[in-house]
Design an enzyme around this catalytic site. Structure first.
Site, mmCIF file in Angstrom:
data_model
loop_
_atom_site.group_PDB
_atom_site.id
_atom_site.type_symbol
_atom_site.label_atom_id
_atom_site.label_comp_id
_atom_site.label_asym_id
_atom_site.label_seq_id
_atom_site.Cartn_x
_atom_site.Cartn_y
_atom_site.Cartn_z
ATOM 1 N N ASN A 199 38.923 56.836 50.729
ATOM 2 C CA ASN A 199 38.005 56.409 51.447
ATOM 3 C C ASN A 199 38.446 55.748 52.804
ATOM 4 O OD1 ASN A 199 39.184 54.270 50.329
ATOM 5 N ND2 ASN A 199 37.678 53.054 49.913
ATOM 6 N N GLU A 294 46.417 47.937 45.186
ATOM 7 C CA GLU A 294 44.995 47.518 45.383
ATOM 8 C C GLU A 294 44.059 48.450 44.639
ATOM 9 O OE1 GLU A 294 41.388 47.656 46.034
ATOM 10 O OE2 GLU A 294 41.834 48.253 48.062
ATOM 11 N N CYS A 328 36.144 49.235 48.411
ATOM 12 C CA CYS A 328 36.588 48.310 47.606
ATOM 13 C C CYS A 328 36.020 46.872 47.800
ATOM 14 C CB CYS A 328 38.080 48.343 47.411
ATOM 15 S SG CYS A 328 39.135 49.705 47.167
#
Length: 526
Positions: A199, A294, A328
């Site tokens: 992304n 992450e 996210c």
């Protein structure tokens, strides 16, 4: 900025087939050149980058990159072999030793040059983002410009952080005389393996590359398949900036063939990964290698009775539906007090109706999600919610990978959408009867990346923030990563360690201590 050579200018033109002219401001001089055949292409397959050169893989195989909008092959990249990974690691180790001896100001100079070239090429790199990951055109350009700014800031911050050491004296600890001087400094960690997600394949790549380089490390980049070509173009900007051969490498290929081989390679000294469940598997295999990870989130938005509902609605739209929810830090669940739920839902519905849906080239708000498998997963969550009685505020609609924005009201904890991360334009609303209920739902999640709370009472906001088990809590704003120098971290299954420019630089260094032992105690001015 140092003047670019004719060879470098020609290389810039070769590297970007969609760029008809190249302009760089160098001491107020604008230089222009025309595009010739690209050097990073082998026929219709993009080469990988190693030893300062663009190379074909000995495998003779390629990996197709599917355009999410057309669902047809848009690009192809090399399918690198394990032997080629071994070669990359060996050259990275050697190059790092020399780079560590490069003066800090000189490292920063290289990064500033790369940042300038990267921003100059925002249009062709953004074009790749549009075609590879269906990111709206305007947002694609923003990602590239933001990445250039990140690299420049990192260069400046690195000079400040790494230019300072620490001095300790022994008599500050009980029972000691002043006969020991302790000098500490930060030294490179070695070879950093960077694995960004689809992304943000450019921004979340440079957020790993720039801190690693300014700290004196070498970098091996494994880009995501969707976003690999944009990442290769970004790497070419670093190549054109003149970094030493072997210091930066970019290997492409199938995760099933080189993924574990990369993350478990003995030549890797640090792994910086952004993605999903794969990160948990990596963490179990990494051993003693430092990790920065992450891994996603189920970011909750808690709305109190005194909240400004227009502000909430605006942030829910921005936080929940920008880039079709494939972030996210997207709002993933709204936990709203029952007394204001009807009013909030109506305000959000009105704004959802105004979202444009279509191809990324037209800068639509909602564009196709990245793949058919992602679309199918999202649809599975929607069907589960429908079967269990959720209220559909819009009709569910899907064409290929394009899913229209959907607000689901009256979602209950027994529905999958209440807990799972859709990574798409579907947003559940759970009505709560107390703040404690909202906090409990937030903290019951396996994730703990970010959350947000909307209220006019700062005292309540702080108490809720302290109670939420997340790496970051936004007050009266949607979750967000950035600005890029802010700390960014998750707890529980959302990650390990902390990102942000300063934290990343520190994470990619080790502490070195030298102790001077004096024959007799020495006291200043004594």
């Amino acid at each position: 900025m140092a003047q670019l050579s004719t060879t470098q200018l020609a290389g810039i033109c070769h590297a970007f087939p969609s760029l008809h002219t190249y302009r760089t401001v160098d001491q107020d001089l604008i230089q222009t050149c025309k595009v010739n055949s690209p050097e990073i292409l082998d026929g219709d397959v993009y080469k990988y980058y190693a030893e300062g050169e663009w190379k074909r893989s000995s495998s003779g195989k390629s990996v197709a990159i599917i355009n999410p909008t057309t669902r047809k092959t848009q690009y192809k990249v090399q399918a690198c072999t394990q032997e080629e990974v071994n070669m990359v690691m060996e050259t990275a180790k050697s190059a790092q030793k020399s780079w560590a001896k490069t003066p800090l100001w000189r490292r920063a100079e290289f990064l500033h040059k790369a940042a300038a070239i990267l921003k100059e090429h925002k249009a062709p790199i953004a074009e790749c983002l549009v075609k590879e990951i269906a990111k709206p055109a305007k947002d694609s350009v923003t990602e590239v410009v933001r990445s250039g700014d990140l690299v420049s800031y990192c260069a400046e911050e690195g000079v400040r952080i790494l230019g300072e050491g620490k001095f300790l004296v022994s008599d500050s600890f009980p029972g000691n005389e002043r006969n020991k001087y302790c000098l500490t400094s930060k030294i490179p960690i070695g070879v950093v393996l960077a694995i960004p997600p689809f992304n943000y394949p450019v921004n979340l790549a440079v957020s790993k590359i720039a801190p690693a380089l300014i700290a004196g490390n070498s970098i091996v980049l494994k880009p995501p398949t969707q976003g690999a070509v944009a990442a290769l173009h970004m790497v070419n900007c670093f190549h054109l900036a003149g970094f030493p051969r072997g210091l930066i490498s970019c290997v492409t290929g199938r995760g099933s063939e080189i993924g574990d081989f990369l993350t478990m390679h003995p030549g890797v000294n640090c792994i910086s990964f952004t993605g999903g469940d794969t990160g948990i598997a990596i963490s179990k295999k990494a051993g003693m290698v430092p990790l920065q990870m992450e891994l996603g989130g189920k970011d909750a938005c808690i709305v109190l009775e005194d909240a400004d509902l227009d502000l909430v609605a605006a942030n829910v739209i921005k936080g929940g539906f920008s880039y079709s929810g494939q972030r996210c830090t997207a709002v993933k669940v709204i936990l709203v007090m029952e007394s204001v739920a009807d009013a909030l839902v109506e305000k959000v519905k009105a704004r959802v109706a105004k979202l444009t849906v279509g191809p990324p080239e037209e800068n639509c708000d909602i564009t196709p999600v990245v793949s058919e498998s992602s679309s199918n997963y999202i649809e599975g969550l929607v069907k589960d919610a429908k079967q269990k009685g959720a209220t559909f505020c819009q009709e569910y609609r899907r064409e290929g990978n394009l899913i229209w924005p959907l607000l689901l009201d009256n979602v209950r904890p027994d529905m999958r959408i209440a807990w799972e991360e859709p990574f798409g334009p579907v947003l559940p609303v759970i009505r709560i009867s107390s703040v404690e209920e909202g906090i409990h739902h937030c903290n019951a999640s396996n994730f703990g990346l970010q959350g947000c709370v909307f209220t006019r009472d700062i005292n309540k906001a702080m108490l809720i923030s302290d109670a939420m088990e997340t790496g970051t809590v936004q007050i009266n704003s949607a979750p967000a990563r950035g600005p890029d120098h802010f700390p960014f971290q998750g707890i529980k299954d959302s990650g390990i360690g902390s990102q942000g420019i300063t934290n990343s630089i520190n994470m990619m260094t080790k502490v070195k201590t030298t102790v001077i032992n004096l024959p007799t105690p020495s006291y200043t001015m004594g």
